[in-house]
Enzyme design. Structure first.
Site, PDB file in Angstrom:
ATOM      1  N   GLU A   1      25.822  10.906 -32.975  1.00 18.12           N
ATOM      2  CA  GLU A   1      25.831   9.599 -33.568  1.00 18.12           C
ATOM      3  C   GLU A   1      27.159   9.319 -34.236  1.00 18.12           C
ATOM      4  O   GLU A   1      27.173   9.321 -35.777  1.00 18.12           O
ATOM      5  CB  GLU A   1      24.528   9.232 -34.446  1.00 18.12           C
ATOM      6  CG  GLU A   1      23.245   9.185 -33.596  1.00 18.12           C
ATOM      7  CD  GLU A   1      22.145   8.928 -34.554  1.00 18.12           C
ATOM      8  OE1 GLU A   1      22.191   9.102 -35.679  1.00 18.12           O
ATOM      9  OE2 GLU A   1      21.062   8.279 -33.867  1.00 18.12           O
TER      10      GLU A   1
ATOM     11  N   GLU B   1      17.394   9.922 -28.193  1.00 13.41           N
ATOM     12  CA  GLU B   1      16.709  10.267 -29.048  1.00 13.41           C
ATOM     13  C   GLU B   1      15.481   8.951 -29.335  1.00 13.41           C
ATOM     14  O   GLU B   1      15.902   7.682 -29.522  1.00 13.41           O
ATOM     15  CB  GLU B   1      16.929  10.574 -30.497  1.00 13.41           C
ATOM     16  CG  GLU B   1      17.986  11.694 -30.767  1.00 13.41           C
ATOM     17  CD  GLU B   1      18.681  11.448 -32.054  1.00 13.41           C
ATOM     18  OE1 GLU B   1      18.179  10.962 -32.992  1.00 13.41           O
ATOM     19  OE2 GLU B   1      19.656  12.370 -31.919  1.00 13.41           O
TER      20      GLU B   1
HETATM   21  C1  GAL Z   1      19.104  10.281 -35.825  1.00 12.97           C
HETATM   22  C2  GAL Z   1      19.849  11.569 -35.807  1.00 12.97           C
HETATM   23  C3  GAL Z   1      18.900  12.688 -35.714  1.00 12.97           C
HETATM   24  C4  GAL Z   1      17.974  12.698 -36.823  1.00 12.97           C
HETATM   25  C5  GAL Z   1      17.037  11.379 -36.244  1.00 12.97           C
HETATM   26  C6  GAL Z   1      15.945  10.963 -37.171  1.00 12.97           C
HETATM   27  O1  GAL Z   1      19.873   9.178 -36.431  1.00 12.97           O
HETATM   28  O2  GAL Z   1      20.701  11.633 -34.365  1.00 12.97           O
HETATM   29  O3  GAL Z   1      19.919  13.951 -36.020  1.00 12.97           O
HETATM   30  O4  GAL Z   1      18.481  12.653 -37.917  1.00 12.97           O
HETATM   31  O5  GAL Z   1      18.015  10.139 -36.439  1.00 12.97           O
HETATM   32  O6  GAL Z   1      15.360   9.944 -37.238  1.00 12.97           O
END
Ligand code: GAL
Ligand code: ZN
Length: 642
Positions: free
Chosen positions: A146, A303
């Site tokens: 990110e 994710e």
């Molecule tokens: C994303 C990030 C992850 C974790 C996740 C939590 O922004 O890439 O590492 O922090 O959010 O929601």
């Protein structure tokens, strides 16, 4: 063409004693996990002291994956430099607009323009690449994590110098910059390059051109960091694809179009925002955006969450079945991989209250049962992989325009371009129509309808692109306060919207931001915004009480161009969008009750899958275009093979 749907999540074994790892991979297999992201936050353990590497433990992680047939998105761990980095190179820590230097102790603690950060990041990348390039578990490079999530803009002296270099490469001379930024205003004329600064805190508004260029520069600086790592990976490990996880639709500091152009495959992260009334529509926006960024090809959901996140004011756990609906909605909209943050819920650290595939409570849980069931279901849907979503409608979206409109000195701060784009997208969603997102200068051929909800800034070529689309027979609907300024945020003169006065057959002489709703002759209503417009060649389709136009339609070439001079309420907007869809002959793939999402993915040979996802608490009947009816139970989803 891939023959499986990737399924899994971020695995952070370093947070756990090694005894746990065997159990982890056994449970992964039980849940149908075939892909994990590893190494994302491992820098401080892979390089515990500057220049001293320890890969032994990570070798065991990679071997364990390979032995169990689980593929790795292997990260370069560069998103979180270790504490030694901040200690040794305090000048490489980020500085905010007030001149405050931040400390290490969370993540992304580095200045994107810092040469020493780049050097250290490339060194650890080289180590990872040379060690694992031939490893059987390696499937994809997960570069960084990110980009710009926390450090999108840095205002330090190093960044200031890099900003000036960026400006020099974009403007032939200092005079050209003075002209673009309109520095004759407020006595801002620059006599030397060295006088030009990032838009640090000032007594009043910063120069809009300076602010806009700084946001472009800052986004470019992150893209450059990606390219530097990717090029090194390509050199050391030719043929292994690379990506970085974007935050498409959620985070607007990085120009996703510019990033996407450099990725071998687009991947993105999406989290439901609990404060939204229908967060699954926001999910659809992000998924449609990711697919569009990847040129319509399948993309990877890197994710999302199995249940609650930990970073909103109130973190709602997902209802039973919601995890599955969310995952299938991403799949329906073109994802060939469904992954979560993270595999095992952390015991310690700032994200210990974030849900995971394997919860704190273990396997006798709703989340684990849903995770395992989804793994089995996705294995059965392998045939979906590689198929595509065909959209007849595109919504134009551009980061430069969002950034320019973000300047605080605007006619109204209430007209939010991102929320407008999402609202128009939601109107299509409710009508059962799947759309793409497109860059204003992107290829619009193949679309029947192009929506322009809020495009304050448009370049000359972007303006001409929309004109050419309509001339060739397309239909467009343009929202208020679009086509107003050029690429330097300078007003297009002679009546608004200067870029598209002719196309729309309308001229506007003044904006009238509203402090309440306004009634239209049609019975609909507008709010927030209105314009004093005059139709030059357009036909007026709706008016304010004063008789001035609220909605117009202009014939142009072989197509038509509609314009709205107010921010219509949701109902009135739905009606106008239904009208332009009808005019462009755009139809949904099925008829379904409100709250039921229907999307088709097709292979070139005609095999297709129709996804019907019922987000409501009532059973629903979906009728396809060919007249077939299927019942989708409350909260359920069905995938119909056709
Ligand atoms: C994303 C990030 C992850 C974790 C996740 C939590 O922004 O890439 O590492 O922090 O959010 O929601
Ligand atoms: Zn900096």
């Amino acid at each position: 063409m891939p023959d499986v749907i990737a399924y899994g999540g971020d695995w952070n074994p370093e947070q756990w004693p090694e005894e746990t790892w065997e159990q982890d991979v056994a449970l992964m297999r039980e849940a149908g996990v075939n892909r994990v992201s590893v190494g994302v936050f491992s820098w401080s353990l892979l390089e515990p002291a500057e220049g001293g590497f320890d890969f032994g433990w990570f070798d065991r992680v990679m071997d364990l994956l390979a032995d169990n047939g689980i593929a790795a998105n292997l990260a370069t761990p560069t998103a979180s430099p270790p504490p030694w980095f901040g200690d040794a190179y305090p000048e490489a820590l980020p500085v905010d607009s007030a001149g405050r230097r931040l400390h290490h102790g969370s993540r992304q603690g580095f200045c994107p323009s810092s040469p020493i950060y780049r050097e250290k990041a490339l060194r650890v990348t080289e180590q990872v690449a040379t060690r694992y390039r031939d490893h059987p578990a390696l499937a994809l490079w997960h570069v960084h994590n990110e980009y710009g999530c926390h450090n999108a803009r840095c205002y330090c002296d190093t960044s200031a110098a890099a900003f000036r270099a960026w400006l020099r490469s974009h403007y032939a001379s200092l005079e050209a910059l003075n002209d673009a930024w309109g520095t004759a205003f407020w006595s801002q004329h620059y006599g030397e390059w060295a006088q030009v600064l990032p838009p640090r805190d000032t007594p009043s508004f910063a120069n809009p051109g300076q602010q806009l260029d700084f946001r472009r520069f800052s986004s470019d600086a992150l893209v450059e960091l990606y390219i530097a790592e990717r090029d090194l990976l390509r050199e050391l490990a030719p043929g292994v694809p690379a990506t970085t996880n974007l935050m498409a639709g959620a985070h607007w500091d990085m120009d996703c179009w510019a990033f996407a152009a450099e990725l071998d495959v687009v991947s993105t992260d999406h989290y439901l925002i609990g404060a939204r009334a229908e967060p699954h529509i926001d999910l659809a926006f992000a998924a449609d955006y990711a697919r569009s960024l990847n040129g319509g090809r399948p993309w990877l959901l890197m994710e999302h969450s199995t249940s609650a996140v930990n970073w909103q004011p109130r973190n709602r756990a997902k209802a039973p079945g919601e995890l599955r609906r969310n995952s299938l909605a991403h799949l329906a909209r073109g994802a060939d991989g469904i992954m979560f943050f993270q595999w095992r819920a952390s015991r310690a650290g700032a994200e210990k209250w974030h849900s995971a595939m394997l919860p704190h409570a273990g396997v006798d849980t709703k989340v684990w049962r849903e995770v395992s069931a989804l793994g089995a279901e996705l294995a059965g849907l392998a045939e979906v992989a590689g198929s595509r979503v065909k959209a007849d409608v595109a919504i134009l979206i551009d980061h430069s325009s969002v950034w320019a409109q973000d300047h605080p000195a605007q006619p109204s701060s209430e007209l939010d371009p991102v929320e407008e784009a999402k609202r128009w997208h939601a109107a299509l969603w409710r009508a059962g129509i799947t759309c793409d997102l497109a860059h204003p200068e992107g290829d619009l051929t193949g679309y029947r309808l192009v929506l322009v909800p809020a495009l304050y800034l448009v370049s000359d070529s972007g303006a001409a692109n929309l004109e050419a689309f309509v001339r060739a027979g397309g239909v467009t609907l343009v929202g208020p306060y679009s086509g107003i300024v050029d690429e330097h945020d300078r007003v297009r003169l002679g009546g608004y919207p200067g870029a598209w006065r002719d196309l729309l057959g309308v001229t506007v002489e003044e904006f009238f931001p509203l402090d309440g709703p306004i009634r239209l002759a049609s019975g609909g209503s507008g709010s927030v915004w209105s314009e004093v417009a005059r139709a030059t060649s357009a036909k007026v389709l709706d008016t304010y009480a004063t008789g001035e136009p609220a909605w117009t339609r202009n014939a142009w070439g072989d197509g038509t161009a509609h314009y709205l001079t107010t921010r219509l309420g949701d109902d009135a907007l739905a009606e106008v969008i239904a009208a332009v869809c009808a005019e462009a002959e755009v139809r949904p793939p099925a008829t379904s009750p409100p709250g039921v999402e229907v999307v088709r993915r097709s292979h070139p040979d005609g095999r297709s899958h129709l996804f019907a996802i019922n987000h409501t608490a009532e059973d629903a009947v979906v009728t396809t275009a060919s007249g077939e009816s299927v019942t989708v139970a409350a909260g359920d989803a069905r995938v119909i093979t056709g």
